[in-house]
Design a protein around this motif. Structure first.
Motif, PDB file in Angstrom:
ATOM      1  N   VAL A   1      22.143 -61.478 -58.086  1.00 54.06           N
ATOM      2  CA  VAL A   1      20.849 -62.161 -58.150  1.00 54.06           C
ATOM      3  C   VAL A   1      19.950 -61.429 -59.145  1.00 54.06           C
ATOM      4  CG1 VAL A   1      18.775 -62.839 -56.868  1.00 54.06           C
ATOM      5  CG2 VAL A   1      21.033 -62.985 -55.784  1.00 54.06           C
ATOM      6  N   LEU A   2      19.426 -62.168 -60.113  1.00 57.47           N
ATOM      7  CA  LEU A   2      18.536 -61.600 -61.128  1.00 57.47           C
ATOM      8  C   LEU A   2      17.071 -61.917 -60.852  1.00 57.47           C
ATOM      9  CD1 LEU A   2      20.696 -62.533 -64.255  1.00 57.47           C
ATOM     10  CD2 LEU A   2      20.687 -60.372 -62.975  1.00 57.47           C
ATOM     11  N   LYS A   3      16.802 -63.124 -60.336  1.00 57.47           N
ATOM     12  CA  LYS A   3      15.433 -63.543 -59.999  1.00 57.47           C
ATOM     13  C   LYS A   3      15.507 -64.496 -58.815  1.00 57.47           C
ATOM     14  CE  LYS A   3      13.937 -63.627 -64.828  1.00 57.47           C
ATOM     15  NZ  LYS A   3      13.544 -64.523 -65.930  1.00 57.47           N
ATOM     16  N   ALA A   4      14.487 -64.476 -57.983  1.00 55.86           N
ATOM     17  CA  ALA A   4      14.393 -65.422 -56.862  1.00 55.86           C
ATOM     18  C   ALA A   4      12.924 -65.664 -56.555  1.00 55.86           C
ATOM     19  CB  ALA A   4      15.116 -64.883 -55.630  1.00 55.86           C
ATOM     20  N   TYR A   5      12.536 -66.924 -56.594  1.00 53.35           N
ATOM     21  CA  TYR A   5      11.163 -67.311 -56.309  1.00 53.35           C
ATOM     22  C   TYR A   5      11.153 -68.464 -55.333  1.00 53.35           C
ATOM     23  CZ  TYR A   5      10.112 -64.698 -60.541  1.00 53.35           C
ATOM     24  OH  TYR A   5      10.011 -63.705 -61.479  1.00 53.35           O
ATOM     25  N   PRO A   6      10.326 -68.394 -54.288  1.00 55.22           N
ATOM     26  CA  PRO A   6      10.239 -69.527 -53.375  1.00 55.22           C
ATOM     27  C   PRO A   6       9.640 -70.719 -54.102  1.00 55.22           C
ATOM     28  CG  PRO A   6       8.604 -67.861 -52.832  1.00 55.22           C
ATOM     29  CD  PRO A   6       9.430 -67.310 -53.951  1.00 55.22           C
ATOM     30  N   LYS A   7      10.139 -71.882 -53.801  1.00 56.89           N
ATOM     31  CA  LYS A   7       9.607 -73.112 -54.383  1.00 56.89           C
ATOM     32  C   LYS A   7       8.255 -73.381 -53.722  1.00 56.89           C
ATOM     33  CE  LYS A   7      10.999 -76.733 -56.858  1.00 56.89           C
ATOM     34  NZ  LYS A   7      11.519 -76.622 -58.175  1.00 56.89           N
ATOM     35  N   LEU A   8       7.256 -73.551 -54.518  1.00 62.18           N
ATOM     36  CA  LEU A   8       5.922 -73.823 -53.964  1.00 62.18           C
ATOM     37  C   LEU A   8       5.824 -75.292 -53.622  1.00 62.18           C
ATOM     38  CD1 LEU A   8       3.801 -71.701 -56.450  1.00 62.18           C
ATOM     39  CD2 LEU A   8       4.598 -71.070 -54.184  1.00 62.18           C
ATOM     40  N   SER A   9       5.461 -75.582 -52.385  1.00 63.15           N
ATOM     41  CA  SER A   9       5.346 -76.982 -51.968  1.00 63.15           C
ATOM     42  C   SER A   9       4.075 -77.591 -52.540  1.00 63.15           C
ATOM     43  CB  SER A   9       5.352 -77.088 -50.448  1.00 63.15           C
ATOM     44  OG  SER A   9       4.180 -76.513 -49.934  1.00 63.15           O
ATOM     45  N   MET A  10       4.134 -78.877 -52.753  1.00 65.60           N
ATOM     46  CA  MET A  10       2.996 -79.582 -53.331  1.00 65.60           C
ATOM     47  C   MET A  10       2.142 -80.228 -52.243  1.00 65.60           C
ATOM     48  SD  MET A  10       3.608 -78.764 -56.331  1.00 65.60           S
ATOM     49  CE  MET A  10       2.657 -79.654 -57.504  1.00 65.60           C
ATOM     50  N   SER A  11       2.452 -79.957 -50.992  1.00 67.53           N
ATOM     51  CA  SER A  11       1.684 -80.580 -49.906  1.00 67.53           C
ATOM     52  C   SER A  11       0.473 -79.760 -49.536  1.00 67.53           C
ATOM     53  CB  SER A  11       2.570 -80.803 -48.704  1.00 67.53           C
ATOM     54  OG  SER A  11       3.197 -79.605 -48.311  1.00 67.53           O
TER      55      SER A  11
ATOM     56  N   PHE B   1      20.987 -66.240 -61.266  1.00 67.73           N
ATOM     57  CA  PHE B   1      22.045 -65.303 -60.911  1.00 67.73           C
ATOM     58  C   PHE B   1      23.043 -65.198 -62.051  1.00 67.73           C
ATOM     59  CE2 PHE B   1      23.733 -69.357 -59.492  1.00 67.73           C
ATOM     60  CZ  PHE B   1      25.081 -69.289 -59.834  1.00 67.73           C
ATOM     61  N   ARG B   2      23.774 -64.101 -62.026  1.00 71.62           N
ATOM     62  CA  ARG B   2      24.841 -63.896 -63.006  1.00 71.62           C
ATOM     63  C   ARG B   2      26.163 -64.033 -62.276  1.00 71.62           C
ATOM     64  NH1 ARG B   2      23.735 -58.935 -64.715  1.00 71.62           N
ATOM     65  NH2 ARG B   2      25.084 -58.005 -63.158  1.00 71.62           N
ATOM     66  N   ASP B   3      27.004 -64.893 -62.825  1.00 68.72           N
ATOM     67  CA  ASP B   3      28.368 -65.021 -62.333  1.00 68.72           C
ATOM     68  C   ASP B   3      29.134 -63.922 -63.055  1.00 68.72           C
ATOM     69  OD1 ASP B   3      30.979 -65.730 -61.743  1.00 68.72           O
ATOM     70  OD2 ASP B   3      30.564 -67.870 -61.867  1.00 68.72           O
ATOM     71  N   ASP B   4      29.563 -62.916 -62.314  1.00 64.13           N
ATOM     72  CA  ASP B   4      30.130 -61.735 -62.937  1.00 64.13           C
ATOM     73  C   ASP B   4      31.497 -61.967 -63.575  1.00 64.13           C
ATOM     74  OD1 ASP B   4      27.860 -60.222 -62.504  1.00 64.13           O
ATOM     75  OD2 ASP B   4      28.481 -59.692 -60.487  1.00 64.13           O
ATOM     76  N   ILE B   5      32.094 -63.128 -63.321  1.00 68.34           N
ATOM     77  CA  ILE B   5      33.282 -63.530 -64.079  1.00 68.34           C
ATOM     78  C   ILE B   5      32.741 -64.293 -65.278  1.00 68.34           C
ATOM     79  CG2 ILE B   5      35.373 -64.937 -64.099  1.00 68.34           C
ATOM     80  CD1 ILE B   5      35.476 -64.598 -61.073  1.00 68.34           C
ATOM     81  N   GLY B   6      32.874 -63.765 -66.442  1.00 69.33           N
ATOM     82  CA  GLY B   6      32.351 -64.431 -67.623  1.00 69.33           C
ATOM     83  C   GLY B   6      30.919 -64.050 -67.958  1.00 69.33           C
TER      84      GLY B   6
ATOM     85  N   GLY C   1      18.769 -58.079 -57.525  1.00 67.42           N
ATOM     86  CA  GLY C   1      19.534 -56.870 -57.797  1.00 67.42           C
ATOM     87  C   GLY C   1      20.795 -56.739 -56.957  1.00 67.42           C
ATOM     88  N   GLN C   2      20.898 -57.528 -55.893  1.00 63.06           N
ATOM     89  CA  GLN C   2      22.084 -57.436 -55.045  1.00 63.06           C
ATOM     90  C   GLN C   2      23.241 -58.252 -55.612  1.00 63.06           C
ATOM     91  OE1 GLN C   2      20.435 -58.567 -51.139  1.00 63.06           O
ATOM     92  NE2 GLN C   2      21.100 -56.546 -50.450  1.00 63.06           N
ATOM     93  N   THR C   3      24.445 -57.746 -55.363  1.00 61.89           N
ATOM     94  CA  THR C   3      25.681 -58.408 -55.766  1.00 61.89           C
ATOM     95  C   THR C   3      26.507 -58.669 -54.522  1.00 61.89           C
ATOM     96  OG1 THR C   3      25.691 -57.275 -57.903  1.00 61.89           O
ATOM     97  CG2 THR C   3      27.808 -58.145 -57.133  1.00 61.89           C
TER      98      THR C   3
END
Length: 136
Positions: free
Chosen positions: A126-136, A67-72, A109-111
């Motif tokens: 939000v610039l990218k979002a990926y679910p964490k793949l479980s190792m089970s 994500f981008r923190d739009d302050i800074g 893309g949402q702010t």
């Protein structure tokens, strides 16, 4: 002239996460009042998704998020976690932080603009979002 909160973006939460998120927000109400109230509001306004498929582009629990923190204009990569799994040094942020509560349910893309506990306003995209793949 007072600052009015901008319209909030639509968000989605997975059915499988709702119960635990509600419990966390309720349990934290006495200690983390501001963030718990913020998380409760986000849960209540979310569209609930019943699908069990992997949702690339949607911030869910244990997602890897850029994500981008739009302050800074700084970009950060984090994993959104439950409180007991949080580790700031490992970039694992808790849902019970203002940033965590702001990110949950957003799509790429949402702010969102939100008020932090000290009363200032902050904006994240939000610039990218990926679910964490479980190792089970």
């Amino acid at each position: 002239m007072s600052y009015q909160q901008p319209a909030l973006p639509p968000i989605c939460l997975k059915t499988s996460e709702i119960g635990r998120l509600r419990h966390i927000a309720e349990a934290a109400s006495d200690v983390e009042q501001h963030t718990a109230a913020f998380l409760k509001r986000e849960i209540e306004r979310a569209e609930i998704l019943t699908a069990t498929r992997v949702l690339v582009g949607l911030v869910t629990m244990n997602s890897d998020v850029t994500f981008r923190d739009d302050i800074g204009r700084q970009e950060r990569n984090v994993e959104l976690t439950y409180p007991e799994e949080a580790d700031v040094e490992a970039n694992k942020i808790s849902i019970l932080t203002p940033i965590g509560a702001a990110l949950i349910g957003l799509s790429v893309g949402q702010t969102i603009e939100f008020q932090n506990p000290s009363g200032g306003w902050r904006s994240l995209t939000v610039l990218k979002a990926y679910p964490k793949l479980s190792m089970s």
